[in-house]
Every structure is written in structure tokens, then in C-alpha cells.
Design an enzyme around this catalytic site. Structure first.
Site, PDB file in Angstrom:
ATOM      1  CB  CYS A  98      45.745   5.285 -39.322  1.00 40.41           C
ATOM      2  SG  CYS A  98      46.740   3.949 -40.025  1.00 40.41           S
ATOM      3  CG  HIS A 137      46.577   8.774 -42.228  1.00 36.77           C
ATOM      4  ND1 HIS A 137      47.103   9.054 -40.988  1.00 36.77           N
ATOM      5  CD2 HIS A 137      46.904   7.491 -42.502  1.00 36.77           C
ATOM      6  CE1 HIS A 137      47.722   7.985 -40.525  1.00 36.77           C
ATOM      7  NE2 HIS A 137      47.617   7.029 -41.422  1.00 36.77           N
ATOM      8  CD  GLU A 165      45.771  12.503 -40.566  1.00 38.63           C
ATOM      9  OE1 GLU A 165      46.627  11.629 -40.311  1.00 38.63           O
ATOM     10  OE2 GLU A 165      44.569  12.239 -40.732  1.00 38.63           O
TER      11      GLU A 165
END
Length: 196
Positions: A81, A175, A177
Site C-alpha cells: 500500500c 495488505h 499482513e
């Protein structure tokens, strides 16, 4: 082979989530805040967050030039991002004074998918990732407007480029994660291992 040490640029953004994801794929993960810590890592993640704030803090803490030097010298790097924006050679719509680390020959558009309340999740087919699509979490996400000849497009969503690789640099608009699916981080750790 020794376990790779991968830093997460810890100036601003979702640092903790990346540290957890990297540890889950058998990397030694550590936050990086000072220029001298760049010499202690085999790879670096530039997290999501706010790219203009990240740029300002990197300059304030004397990190911008050392980051550029390490990336130019071949340090494997992965940006998510805002990290994708930070790895772009050019931003289409930068804020006043905004700088990037560079490393990927691409032009990006900030907040391209809309504002915070327009954030969304979507399945993304990502070249090089086995086991089906990854869940892409898009939060005020950028997209890639154009790329140079050396850049490989790894994924598109809704007609826009959202994942790229150039040599030892990887970047996604989304994202991974935040999902609990660590395949993209595993892919990056494999890139780091291959570079050693």
C-alpha cells in the site's frame, strides 16, 4: 541455510502485523528505525500507512538516503500500500514535498481506489503464489498507472495493476499482513533467500 533477517521500516504504519507475518514464515523479523540498522538485515518490508507521513519521517530521521542506497545496492524490499508508493520511482499526484525511496520503475496514483470509507476486500490472483487467490485488503489503496520495461505485473484488479516485481523489489497495493494468509510474505522471504 541460515534464517534470513528481515526488517520492517518502523517509522509509521502497520509494523506489528508485518513482524507477525514474517515470523510465521520462518524469518527473523525486527523493526528498523535507524540508518545503522539497515546493515543488519537481509531484506526490508516498507509497510502500509500514510505515504506522506512516512516520507517526512524518513527524512526527519535521516533514513531516506540510506534506504535509497541499500535498495539501489540490491537489498530485497517489499512494499504494501503506502510501501508501494514509497518504492515507486514517480508519484502521479504527490503531496508537496513528498519523496520516495524508489527502486521500481513505475508511476503510481495515491488513494486511487477511493477514500477510507471506500476500502474493500477482494480475491486477487497473484502470479507466483500457489493455492488460489489471496485476499486483498484495499485501504485507501494506490494503483500502478504505468510501468517500465523491466517491471513484471503480478496482479491486476478491476483493470488496474495492483502487484508488481522488479528484480529484488516487490510491491502490492493491498495488505496481505491483515489477512492471516502468509503466502505473500513467504514469497518475499524466498526472494530474500535467493538473493543471499
Amino acid at each position: 541455510m541460515t534464517t534470513p533477517v528481515i526488517g520492517v521500516l518502523a517509522l509509521q504504519g502497520d509494523v506489528r502485523e508485518h513482524l507477525i507475518a514474517l515470523a510465521a514464515v520462518d524469518a527473523v523479523a525486527r523493526p528498523v528505525r535507524r540508518p545503522e540498522e539497515l546493515a543488519e538485515i537481509d531484506g526490508l518490508v516498507v509497510p502500509g500507512g500514510e505515504s506522506t507521513t512516512m516520507s517526512r519521517l524518513a527524512n526527519l530521521f535521516g533514513m531516506m538516503e540510506p534506504l535509497r542506497e541499500r535498495v539501489r545496492a540490491g537489498l530485497p524490499v517489499y512494499g504494501t500500500c503506502a510501501g508501494l508508493i514509497m518504492l515507486a520511482d514517480k508519484i502521479l499526484d504527490p503531496r508537496s514535498g513528498q519523496e520516495t525511496i524508489g527502486g521500481i520503475d513505475m508511476i503510481v496514483r495515491r488513494n486511487a481506489f477511493g477514500r477510507q470509507n471506500e476500502s474493500f476486500e477482494a480475491a486477487v490472483e497473484l502470479t507466483g503464489i500457489e493455492g488460489g487467490p489471496v485476499e486483498g485488503v484495499f485501504i485507501r489503496a494506490p494503483w500502478v498507472e504505468s510501468i517500465g520495461a523491466e517491471v513484471e505485473v503480478l496482479a491486476e484488479y478491476d483493470g488496474h495493476v495492483v502487484a508488481v516485481r522488479q528484480g529484488r523489489a516487490l510491491a502490492t497495493s493491498f495488505h496481505p499482513e491483515l489477512t492471516g494468509d502468509h503466502r505473500v510474505h513467504g514469497f518475499f522471504v524466498d526472494m530474500v533467500r535467493a538473493a543471499r
